[in-house]
Design a protein around this motif. Sequence first.
Motif, PDB file in Angstrom:
ATOM      1  N   ALA A   1       0.808  -1.217   0.000  1.00 40.24           N
ATOM      2  CA  ALA A   1       0.000   0.000   0.000  1.00 40.24           C
ATOM      3  C   ALA A   1       0.844   1.273   0.000  1.00 40.24           C
ATOM      4  CB  ALA A   1      -0.940   0.005   1.207  1.00 40.24           C
ATOM      5  N   THR A   2       2.089   1.205   0.469  1.00 39.67           N
ATOM      6  CA  THR A   2       2.917   2.408   0.571  1.00 39.67           C
ATOM      7  C   THR A   2       4.117   2.426  -0.374  1.00 39.67           C
ATOM      8  OG1 THR A   2       4.244   1.474   2.369  1.00 39.67           O
ATOM      9  CG2 THR A   2       2.277   2.753   2.989  1.00 39.67           C
ATOM     10  N   THR A   3       4.399   1.303  -1.041  1.00 41.08           N
ATOM     11  CA  THR A   3       5.577   1.217  -1.915  1.00 41.08           C
ATOM     12  C   THR A   3       5.152   0.787  -3.310  1.00 41.08           C
ATOM     13  OG1 THR A   3       6.927   0.582  -0.015  1.00 41.08           O
ATOM     14  CG2 THR A   3       7.856   0.176  -2.194  1.00 41.08           C
TER      15      THR A   3
END
Length: 114
Positions: A53-55
Amino acid sequence: MAVRLHSVKYVTPEEISASEPKGRLVVLTVEVKNVGSKDGGFHPYGTMKWEDATTAAQEASTMDSTGSQDVDTTYHPGQAVTGDVVLDVPRKGGKVNFYDAPGAPSLTFALPSK
């Protein structure tokens, strides 16, 4: 082609005599079977990307091996192989996408966070 995920296991480089990873080594045990009527290939090296979700998507392929059967090959109709694919992912969790053509992934495997 049909690809079935049998297991996912995080390992250390020492466990499989691998090179030092950038992140975490994960072994996917998969069964690949040609369910079609023509020869077909499964070539995971250089075509698998990890993301969460963040990378954004990151290349995850390695040339490391566990010594199992090699699933990276061409299959005649009805042939199957079960073997391991070793990936280098930034951290546990996320998902691995397999791309056999530009665009959307052909397969997606969710990785455990523990």
